[in-house]
Every structure is written in C-alpha cells, then in structure tokens.
Design a protein around this motif. Structure first.
Motif, mmCIF file in Angstrom:
data_model
loop_
_atom_site.group_PDB
_atom_site.id
_atom_site.type_symbol
_atom_site.label_atom_id
_atom_site.label_comp_id
_atom_site.label_asym_id
_atom_site.label_seq_id
_atom_site.Cartn_x
_atom_site.Cartn_y
_atom_site.Cartn_z
ATOM 1 N N PHE A 1 0.765 10.022 -2.650
ATOM 2 C CA PHE A 1 1.974 10.561 -2.020
ATOM 3 C C PHE A 1 2.413 9.575 -0.943
ATOM 4 O O PHE A 1 1.647 9.251 -0.038
ATOM 5 C CB PHE A 1 1.653 11.918 -1.387
ATOM 6 N N ASN A 2 3.657 9.094 -1.053
ATOM 7 C CA ASN A 2 4.110 8.077 -0.107
ATOM 8 C C ASN A 2 5.113 8.613 0.918
ATOM 9 O O ASN A 2 5.788 7.850 1.587
ATOM 10 C CB ASN A 2 4.704 6.869 -0.855
ATOM 11 N N GLY A 3 5.203 9.924 1.033
ATOM 12 C CA GLY A 3 6.119 10.523 2.000
ATOM 13 C C GLY A 3 7.365 11.073 1.337
ATOM 14 O O GLY A 3 7.993 11.984 1.871
ATOM 15 N N THR A 4 7.702 10.557 0.161
ATOM 16 C CA THR A 4 8.847 11.104 -0.565
ATOM 17 C C THR A 4 8.508 11.420 -2.011
ATOM 18 O O THR A 4 9.104 12.302 -2.604
ATOM 19 C CB THR A 4 10.048 10.126 -0.574
ATOM 20 N N SER A 5 7.566 10.681 -2.569
ATOM 21 C CA SER A 5 7.286 10.982 -3.969
ATOM 22 C C SER A 5 5.794 10.984 -4.273
ATOM 23 O O SER A 5 4.992 10.301 -3.626
ATOM 24 C CB SER A 5 8.098 10.049 -4.878
ATOM 25 N N LEU A 6 5.455 11.822 -5.241
ATOM 26 C CA LEU A 6 4.072 12.052 -5.632
ATOM 27 C C LEU A 6 3.920 11.471 -7.028
ATOM 28 O O LEU A 6 4.684 11.814 -7.933
ATOM 29 C CB LEU A 6 3.839 13.564 -5.634
#
Ligand code: NAG
Ligand code: NAG
Ligand code: NAG
Ligand code: NAG
Ligand code: NAG
Ligand code: NAG
Length: 394
Positions: free
Chosen positions: A35-40
């Motif tokens: 998870f990069n803060g916007t997408s999983l």
C-alpha cells in the motif's frame, strides 16, 4: 499517543517503499500486498502447502511470520503450522513447520527472553491448545491442553464441544488467555517464560450463551510501569454468539493467577440495540483509548457490513461511538496500522482487502483509501471459503 501521520509521511514522502501487508486465503494461499498511500497492489501470492491457511502472526523483531492450518474435514489428516522468514521488501521464504492438531484458527508468540520463544495455537475443531518451541523444525508439541464440556451450551449447534478460538498474551507477558466459544469460558494459563510450559488457572465463566471469540487488552495511559504492574488493565471480549462486547477488569492477586471480573456488556449498535438476525461479531482491536469490532453479515451499509468504534473512558468503561462501512462482506479480519491512520479490513466472502482512513485524534474511521480483490478457488466441498486474515507487517 502515537504521533499523527508518523508512518506514512516518511514512507510516502516520494522516495521509499510502500507499507507491506499479508493476507491469508482459504483457497490455500498467503498473499503479499503493498500500500503506497493511494493504491493497494498484490505483490505475490503463493500456496502455503496447507489445506486451510487460517491466520497470520507477524513477528516484526524476528522478521518472521506464522500461519496455522484449519484443516478439519478429514479426521485422518493433520494440520500443519508453517513459518516464513521475511526478507527485503517483504519477500517471503518458507522456513519450518510442525504437525498440529486439527482446526488451527489462531496463534500467538509468548515466553522466552523476549516474548518470542514459543508459539501457542488455538484449535477450534480439536478443542485443544498446542504449544511449540521456536524456531519450528518438524516440531513436536511441547504441550497439548485438551478441553472438555459437560453438556451443550445455549447454542447447541455451536456449543456442542469446547471451541478455543484465539490465544492471547496479557500485557505482563505472564499469562496466556484462550477465549472458548463452545464452553462460554476464557481459559487462563500461567506462563513459565523459561520453559514455555503453561499451567492452567481457574477459567473465567462468561454469561450463558455469550460465545466468546476474540479479545484484546487495554491499559490506562501509555505508562510502561502501569502496563508492567497490570494496574487498571481491562480485557474486552467480542462474543460471537450473543453479538455483545464484554469488559472485564483484570487483577493480579499477589503470586497467584490472573483473575477476570466482568463489568460491562454492550452491543455493537447505537442505543445498545440488538444485532440484526444472522449477524455475528468478528475481530476486536484496541488502539489508544478506542476499541473497534467488525460486524459480520449485518448489512448495515448495504451491500457491505460494518465496523463499530467504541470510546474507552479513563476508568476502562466503553461507550458506543460510531458505525462505519467495512467496504466488504463478512469482515472476519481487520487491523489498524501502528501510526493509527489507516485500517485494513478483510472481507471474507467479498474476497477483498479495503483500506480505510482513520482520524488519529477522534478515532473515527473515514472513507475508503484503497481496495483490492484477492481470489482463489475454494479448497473443496464443506470447507470454509474466502479471505480470512489481513495484517500490516510493521
Ligand atoms: C501508488 O501506486 C499507484 C499505482 O501504481 C500510482 O499510480 C501512484 O502514483 C502511487 N502513489 C504514490 C504516492 O507513490
Ligand atoms: C514441512 O517440512 C518438511 C521437511 O522440511 C517438508 O518436506 C514439507 O513439505 C513441509 N510441509 C509444509 C506444509 O510446509
Ligand atoms: C491431549 O490429547 C492428546 C491426543 O489428542 C494427547 O496426546 C495428550 O497427551 C493429551 N494431553 C493431556 C494433557 O492429557
Ligand atoms: C445492553 O445490552 C446487553 C445485551 O442485550 C445487556 O446485557 C445490557 O444489560 C445492556 N446494557 C444497558 C446499559 O442497557
Ligand atoms: C466510568 O467512566 C464513565 C465515563 O466517565 C462513567 O459514565 C461511568 O459511570 C464510570 N464507571 C464507574 C464504574 O465508575
Ligand atoms: C473492490 O474492488 C473490486 C474489484 O476489484 C470490486 O468488485 C469491489 O466492489 C470493490 N469494493 C469496494 C468497497 O469498492
């Protein structure tokens, strides 16, 4: 308590890695998510070699994880507990295993010098708790606790036998507790940290038909000395069969066993109203002075189920605060990240992991931040299906 945004700013400031998560699926897989803060995203998915991988215990300090096996349909076959080592960027390498009784549904690390010397397993189907010395290498159990029931409970089809559903260690590290859904009991064991041996203490009896499933400890303030002494500690229990949460004060009579005294019973719904028919409590988690439960099959946010937030007062009593969407069906599993600004929710029958934002100041769960579907074939007729566990690897 935890500084706002402490995890994700350094991680997502533009440079480095995403947060790693792992999810276990009844189709036989262990899945690595990022998870990069916007997408999983799904980084990898591998077969564990077990019939029904059912839970994940993450050992951050030891860079390892443990997955028990719920295999229960075939009485002639065993279940297998497996361990993995966690390498760079969260990559998994299978390490050891142990043959266990059937119906493994939860594990916990305990004992030793650092609280990671041994592993205990709750076996729902076999009505047992088994323990192993770590590391695992084709291990034999150190100990097997066998539970018995005098007669069926209030919900005869679920309480026809003892059903240990979880194993958890108290904040002092001296006691291992076992919520037993079938017996309406919370078993209490004293830990010998050196040998890993458990000595049974008198269990706590829940109310008739409670059906305790999972539990979580809360200690007042963050003071280490208060945690060490156990003063003011409360155990919150998610009772699956009665759809209630009970609060129990924890006491430590000198030289004796941990004792539990029930102080509160509330439902996950506003105004203490009853759960809709067919609903059942799933997971329970504490973060700071907030408590959360997942409510399976309640359909409060059609087509999705829900999570409840409860506020914990200084004296350890809880009050209902909010009901929010689980963004999935049958939220059997959820976990807050350490920074407390996100919650990962595993929808069992929707086969998804939803990540929801959380306000660290108010504890409120907010909008959906990311969502992914993790599917796999069912592993045979009669077996449970779907995604059963999601955890943050921190
Ligand atoms: C996260 O990953 C997605 C998809 O790969 C990408 O579009 C987005 O820019 C990334 N966000 C950050 C903050 O790195
Ligand atoms: C358990 O370990 C043995 C010996 O290393 C190996 O042959 C077997 O495949 C392992 N089983 C699982 C389920 O990992
Ligand atoms: C529990 O049962 C297992 C057989 O399933 C047996 O090997 C073990 O000795 C029993 N443990 C105790 C303490 O009786
Ligand atoms: C809330 O509901 C539970 C379960 O029905 C009940 O046992 C409890 O007494 C209720 N509490 C209050 C304050 O009404
Ligand atoms: C605990 O604190 C809450 C909130 O302040 C209060 O409503 C409740 O009566 C207190 N309980 C006890 C047992 O003192
Ligand atoms: C999550 O994504 C899947 C498709 O990948 C979709 O079917 C599902 O409705 C999504 N769930 C939510 C809560 O948005």
């Amino acid at each position: 308590m935890v500084p706002t945004q402490s995890l994700l700013l350094p991680l997502f400031g533009g440079t480095a890695a995403a947060a790693n998560l792992y999810a276990a699926h009844y189709s036989g897989t262990l899945n690595h998510l990022a998870f990069n803060g916007t997408s999983l995203t799904l980084v990898s998915s591998e077969k564990t070699g077990q019939t029904l991988p059912s839970w994940i215990t993450y050992d951050a300090a030891g860079k390892a994880l443990y997955v028990p096996d719920e295999n229960f349909l075939d009485p002639a076959s065993n279940a297998v507990l497996v361990s993995y080592s966690v390498g760079a960027n969260g990559a998994l390498t299978k390490k050891g295993n142990a043959t266990t009784p059937r119906g493994g549904v939860a594990t916990v690390l305990y004992g030793g010098k650092d609280g990671r010397g041994f592993i205990a397993n709750a076996h729902y189907e076999a009505a047992q708790v088994s323990t192993y010395k770590l590391p695992l290498s084709d291990s034999r159990p150190l100990q097997t606790l066998n539970y018995t029931l005098d007669g069926p409970g209030a919900v005869p089809d679920r309480q026809e036998a003892p059903h240990p559903h979880q194993v958890l260690v108290d904040p002092t590290g001296d006691f291992l507790l076992v919520p037993d859904l079938g017996s309406d009991k919370i078993h209490i064991n004293k830990i010998d940290k050196k040998t890993g041996k458990l000595t049974e203490c008198p269990p706590a009896k829940t109310f008739y038909g409670a059906g305790p499933r999972h539990a979580a400890f809360w200690s007042p303030s963050c003071s280490k000395s208060r945690v060490a002494s156990g003063k003011g500690t409360v155990l919150f229990v998610a009772n699956e069969l009665s759809n209630t949460v009970t609060g129990w004060t924890v006491s430590y009579p000198y030289g004796g066993c941990l004792e539990l005294t029930q102080t509160q019973i509330i439902t996950p719904y506003k105004g203490n109203s009853s759960a809709p028919a067919g609903a059942s409590l799933g997971e329970i988690r504490v973060q700071g002075n907030y408590l959360y439960t997942s409510n399976r099959a309640d359909q409060s946010f059609k087509p999705y189920d829900s999570l409840t937030q409860y506020n914990i007062a200084a004296n350890g009593s809880i009050a209902w605060a909010d009901l929010t969407s689980a963004y999935g069906l049958l939220p059997r599993s959820f976990e807050l990240n350490k920074a407390g600004n996100y919650v990962a929710i595993g929808g069992q029958t929707s086969d998804n992991v939803a990540i929801v934002k959380r306000d660290t100041r108010t504890g409120k769960l907010g909008p959906l931040a990311a969502n992914i579907t993790v599917t796999g074939p069912s592993s045979g007729e009669g077996n449970p299906i779907g995604l059963n566990t999601v955890i943050w690897a921190e």
